[in-house]
Design an enzyme around this catalytic site. Structure first.
Site, PDB file in Angstrom:
ATOM      1  N   TRP A  73       0.897  -1.153   0.000  1.00 31.73           N
ATOM      2  CA  TRP A  73       0.000   0.000   0.000  1.00 31.73           C
ATOM      3  C   TRP A  73       0.938   1.206   0.000  1.00 31.73           C
ATOM      4  O   TRP A  73       1.595   1.485   1.007  1.00 31.73           O
ATOM      5  CB  TRP A  73      -0.880  -0.015   1.254  1.00 31.73           C
ATOM      6  CG  TRP A  73      -1.921   1.061   1.264  1.00 31.73           C
ATOM      7  CD1 TRP A  73      -3.190   0.983   0.761  1.00 31.73           C
ATOM      8  CD2 TRP A  73      -1.795   2.378   1.818  1.00 31.73           C
ATOM      9  NE1 TRP A  73      -3.846   2.169   0.952  1.00 31.73           N
ATOM     10  CE2 TRP A  73      -3.018   3.045   1.588  1.00 31.73           C
ATOM     11  CE3 TRP A  73      -0.766   3.074   2.452  1.00 31.73           C
ATOM     12  CZ2 TRP A  73      -3.244   4.358   1.995  1.00 31.73           C
ATOM     13  CZ3 TRP A  73      -0.990   4.388   2.852  1.00 31.73           C
ATOM     14  CH2 TRP A  73      -2.220   5.010   2.630  1.00 31.73           C
ATOM     15  N   GLU A 103     -22.445   5.425   8.653  1.00 28.05           N
ATOM     16  CA  GLU A 103     -21.861   4.154   8.201  1.00 28.05           C
ATOM     17  C   GLU A 103     -22.303   3.847   6.765  1.00 28.05           C
ATOM     18  O   GLU A 103     -21.500   3.371   5.950  1.00 28.05           O
ATOM     19  CB  GLU A 103     -22.285   3.039   9.169  1.00 28.05           C
ATOM     20  CG  GLU A 103     -21.814   1.647   8.820  1.00 28.05           C
ATOM     21  CD  GLU A 103     -20.286   1.475   8.794  1.00 28.05           C
ATOM     22  OE1 GLU A 103     -19.558   2.394   9.185  1.00 28.05           O
ATOM     23  OE2 GLU A 103     -19.850   0.403   8.354  1.00 28.05           O
ATOM     24  N   LYS A 151     -19.807   3.259   3.640  1.00 29.85           N
ATOM     25  CA  LYS A 151     -19.841   2.052   2.794  1.00 29.85           C
ATOM     26  C   LYS A 151     -19.958   2.447   1.328  1.00 29.85           C
ATOM     27  O   LYS A 151     -19.288   1.896   0.473  1.00 29.85           O
ATOM     28  CB  LYS A 151     -21.023   1.133   3.153  1.00 29.85           C
ATOM     29  CG  LYS A 151     -20.963   0.393   4.462  1.00 29.85           C
ATOM     30  CD  LYS A 151     -19.991  -0.750   4.509  1.00 29.85           C
ATOM     31  CE  LYS A 151     -18.640  -0.308   4.999  1.00 29.85           C
ATOM     32  NZ  LYS A 151     -18.417  -0.255   6.388  1.00 29.85           N
ATOM     33  N   LYS A 156      -7.100  -2.530   4.550  1.00 32.54           N
ATOM     34  CA  LYS A 156      -7.978  -2.866   5.668  1.00 32.54           C
ATOM     35  C   LYS A 156      -7.372  -2.493   7.015  1.00 32.54           C
ATOM     36  O   LYS A 156      -8.053  -1.980   7.883  1.00 32.54           O
ATOM     37  CB  LYS A 156      -8.334  -4.350   5.642  1.00 32.54           C
ATOM     38  CG  LYS A 156      -9.358  -4.687   6.708  1.00 32.54           C
ATOM     39  CD  LYS A 156     -10.280  -5.771   6.268  1.00 32.54           C
ATOM     40  CE  LYS A 156     -11.382  -6.002   7.268  1.00 32.54           C
ATOM     41  NZ  LYS A 156     -12.490  -5.039   7.141  1.00 32.54           N
TER      42      LYS A 156
HETATM   43  C1  AGP Z   1     -14.639   0.348   7.186  1.00 36.20           C
HETATM   44  O1  AGP Z   1     -15.405  -0.139   6.144  1.00 36.20           O
HETATM   45  C2  AGP Z   1     -13.285   0.749   6.827  1.00 36.20           C
HETATM   46  N1  AGP Z   1     -12.571  -0.209   6.096  1.00 36.20           N
HETATM   47  C3  AGP Z   1     -12.508   1.499   7.864  1.00 36.20           C
HETATM   48  O2  AGP Z   1     -13.178   2.696   8.085  1.00 36.20           O
HETATM   49  C4  AGP Z   1     -12.236   0.810   9.217  1.00 36.20           C
HETATM   50  O3  AGP Z   1     -13.435   0.679   9.923  1.00 36.20           O
HETATM   51  C5  AGP Z   1     -11.211   1.645  10.002  1.00 36.20           C
HETATM   52  O4  AGP Z   1     -10.012   1.690   9.295  1.00 36.20           O
HETATM   53  C6  AGP Z   1     -10.973   1.118  11.394  1.00 36.20           C
HETATM   54  O5  AGP Z   1     -10.458  -0.168  11.370  1.00 36.20           O
HETATM   55  P1  AGP Z   1     -10.397  -1.042  12.683  1.00 36.20           P
HETATM   56  O6  AGP Z   1     -11.783  -1.288  13.112  1.00 36.20           O
HETATM   57  O7  AGP Z   1      -9.665  -2.278  12.252  1.00 36.20           O
HETATM   58  O8  AGP Z   1      -9.626  -0.256  13.702  1.00 36.20           O
END
Ligand code: AGP
Length: 591
Positions: free
Chosen positions: A71, A464, A468, A586
């Site tokens: 990334w 949320e 999404k 992620k």
């Molecule tokens: C959610 O769809 C995202 N991919 C992102 O906002 C995620 O929730 C955020 O990076 C926090 O991640 P975590 O829950 O692993 O801390």
């Protein structure tokens, strides 16, 4: 961000590494590469996805090696900037996850002493620094090199002199997978599941020397022992299992996960009120979807227990809140348990003397190791970048946590018990109505901007839903408190900017109806997501998705599932890479 892997044993390393890299692509997928050793180093890297690299079928013999899926943070997405990096001697090879803040000074110094760089990345300095210190002992050399780094890192290094991988961590994860006559290294557990469930999580400051039949871990120059953990996740848990996308599979896992969570009784988790009158309840912190769960958790805890709760973005919590407020506990929510901002913020609170609780989906993850207490959401590994099952698991876990507090109205627990039991079946009814969601989603996908509105506990769901949509459809979407529309956002609405309205069953219902009428009066298309019993909405809104009706505190779980289905089907109709949306990873392991 970035997945790093390593293998040493008797199998062909190339096949093992590529398989592990595929499992870690959710951490980054801009480019990738791997290095194996037979006598010398074989190194291949490219600005492509792991499967494309695997399909090249290159000859890379060797039974130990390292791999990386990137990334991009420093340096554009090119083959030169892909990992692994080899130093000038073509012998020291490294793969890195992290962010080296002082790389420019280090690079200058190394260039002045004759090192030639091939990339624009921060990571390459680690290869050259290690080479600079190498005198036959890679543990010593990498140990000296990482002492010079400012910033978080997880590094795996190899040298053809020894069949050994050396790993160093500070602020980014590495898990060692333990086998018989073979061992693995990876940024995250899903890469290991095909091979082993026995793991060791490295701690900050650790240097590990991993050979086929030995693992030695050093901290501050001394040999230390770290606990082995057994991971209960099945290898199939990270596969698509016949679904077109991991996201859809994870959405469909929710009824089972929620059934399991509600069967588990949450024990008392909040310590006594040691601050007396100055106490200010609990603080919930998180990022992204986890932050939205914090916002809902604040309402759940306050409504059930009367204990005051606040929610803050972990990314904005620089100050130690103790200067102004005394919280009985600071609760860090993180699906991955590795989000750097959440871990750092929670750690600052812990160091300031607050009692810390981690709510995480990943046993043994960083946040669980730094908090005093851990509550697992037990949703199983979540591989798609968009959080789905982990979000609803967080909501139900927070509800359980609320129920484990002294309740404002003890009878409330009884009312909720029956509704909780019925929740998985109600959720399943939503998931079974794929066509209704797909049709509304195709309609949504024709717009360039979408505003999602809600009030009270439905505001986090509106936020949320917008997240999404942004993440996987690339449509600009904003979550807005319905009552705030009139204070500005209404100016954006028009016949080409629709509203998704999340209707509650509580006291916010009447105000939501008013908001929808105001929007419709301006010719704005509306998709209402409402509980059954609101059939009249069909006269008001352009489209209505009716959800099973449940307790007002549980209705958001059902609304969240509908939002996930809408976003999924909109992205599907736009033919987008749903599980790996552009620019996102992620696990966000750098601040
Ligand atoms: C959610 O769809 C995202 N991919 C992102 O906002 C995620 O929730 C955020 O990076 C926090 O991640 P975590 O829950 O692993 O801390």
């Amino acid at each position: 961000m970035c997945g790093i892997v390593g293998y040493v044993g008797s199998r062909q390393a190339k096949t093992v590494l590529l398989g592990m890299m595929l499992r870690l692509e959710y951490r980054g997928y801009d480019s990738c590469g791997l290095a194996t050793v037979e006598t010398g180093v074989n190194l291949v890297k490219a600005a492509t996805r792991v499967q494309d690299l695997a399909d090249r079928g290159m000859e890379m013999p060797g039974t130990y090696g390292i791999g990386h899926t990137r990334w991009a943070s420093v340096g554009t997405v090119t083959q030169e900037n892909a990992h692994p990096f080899m130093a000038c001697d073509q012998a020291v090879v490294i793969a890195h996850n992290g962010n080296i803040k002082n790389f420019a000074e280090l690079k200058k110094r190394l260039e002045n002493s004759g090192h030639q760089f091939s990339s624009q990345t921060d990571s390459e300095v680690i290869a050259h620094l290690t080479e600079e210190y190498y005198q036959g002992d890679l543990v010593d050399a990498l140990g000296k090199a990482v002492k010079e780094l400012d910033g978080p890192f997880a590094v795996i290094a190899l040298h053809p002199d020894n069949r050994r991988l050396v790993a160093a961590v500070n602020g980014c994860p590495i898990v060692i997978g333990l086998g018989e006559g073979e061992n693995w290294l990876a940024s995250d557990v899903p890469a290991l599941l095909e091979y082993t469930g026995r793991v060791i999580h490295l701690e900050d400051g650790d240097i590990a020397a991993v050979e086929a039949d030995s693992v030695k871990i050093y901290a501050k120059g001394r040999l230390v022992s770290r606990a082995n953990q057994t991971i209960g996740w099945a290898p199939e848990a990270v596969a698509r299992a016949g679904y077109q996308h991991l996201m859809l599979k994870e959405i469909h896992e929710q009824p089972r996960i929620i059934r399991n969570i509600i069967q588990r009784k949450q024990s008392a988790w909040l310590p006594g009120d040691s601050f007396g009158e100055t106490t200010c309840g609990v603080l919930l912190i998180g990022c992204g979807s986890s932050y939205h769960a914090c916002l809902a958790g604040k309402i759940l805890i306050e409504r059930l227990s009367g204990i005051q709760a606040n929610a803050e973005l972990a990314t904005e919590l620089f100050d130690v809140t103790g200067s102004t407020r005394r919280y009985r506990a600071v609760i860090g929510l993180s699906q991955s348990g590795e989000t750097a901002d959440t871990c750092a913020a929670l750690d600052r609170q812990r160091q300031a003397g607050f009692y810390t609780v981690a709510v995480s989906n990943v046993p043994g993850s960083r946040i669980t190791r730094l908090a005093e207490q851990t509550i697992l959401t037990d949703a199983g590994p979540e591989m798609s970048v968009a959080a789905t099952k982990s979000f609803t698991a967080q909501l139900v876990t927070l509800l359980n946590m609320g129920l484990a507090l002294p309740l404002k109205e003890p009878k409330r627990a009884l009312d909720l018990t029956g509704e909780l039991r019925a929740l998985p079946a109600r959720l399943q009814r939503i998931l079974d109505r794929e066509d209704a969601h797909a049709s509304a989603a195709r309609w949504l996908a024709s717009f360039k901007n979408i505003i999602c509105i809600g009030r009270g506990i439905f505001l986090p769901i509106a936020l949320e839903c917008a997240l999404k949509l942004k993440e996987i459809t690339y449509i600009h979407a904003e979550g807005c408190a319905a009552g705030e529309l009139k204070h500005g956002t209404l100016a954006l609405l028009s016949p080409v900017t629709p509203v998704i309205a999340f209707m509650g069953t509580d006291e916010t219902r009447a105000q939501m109806l008013t908001a929808i009428r105001e929007v419709k009066a301006r010719g704005v298309p509306v998709l209402a997501i409402a509980p059954e019993g609101e059939e009249d909405l069909e006269d008001l809104a352009d489209r209505v998705i009716l959800l099973p009706r449940t307790d007002p505190l549980l209705q958001p779980v059902l609304a969240a599932a509908a939002a996930q289905m809408l976003a999924y089907h909109a992205a599907l109709s736009l033919n987008l890479p749903i599980d790996n949306p552009r620019n996102l990873a992620k696990s966000v392991t750098v601040e």
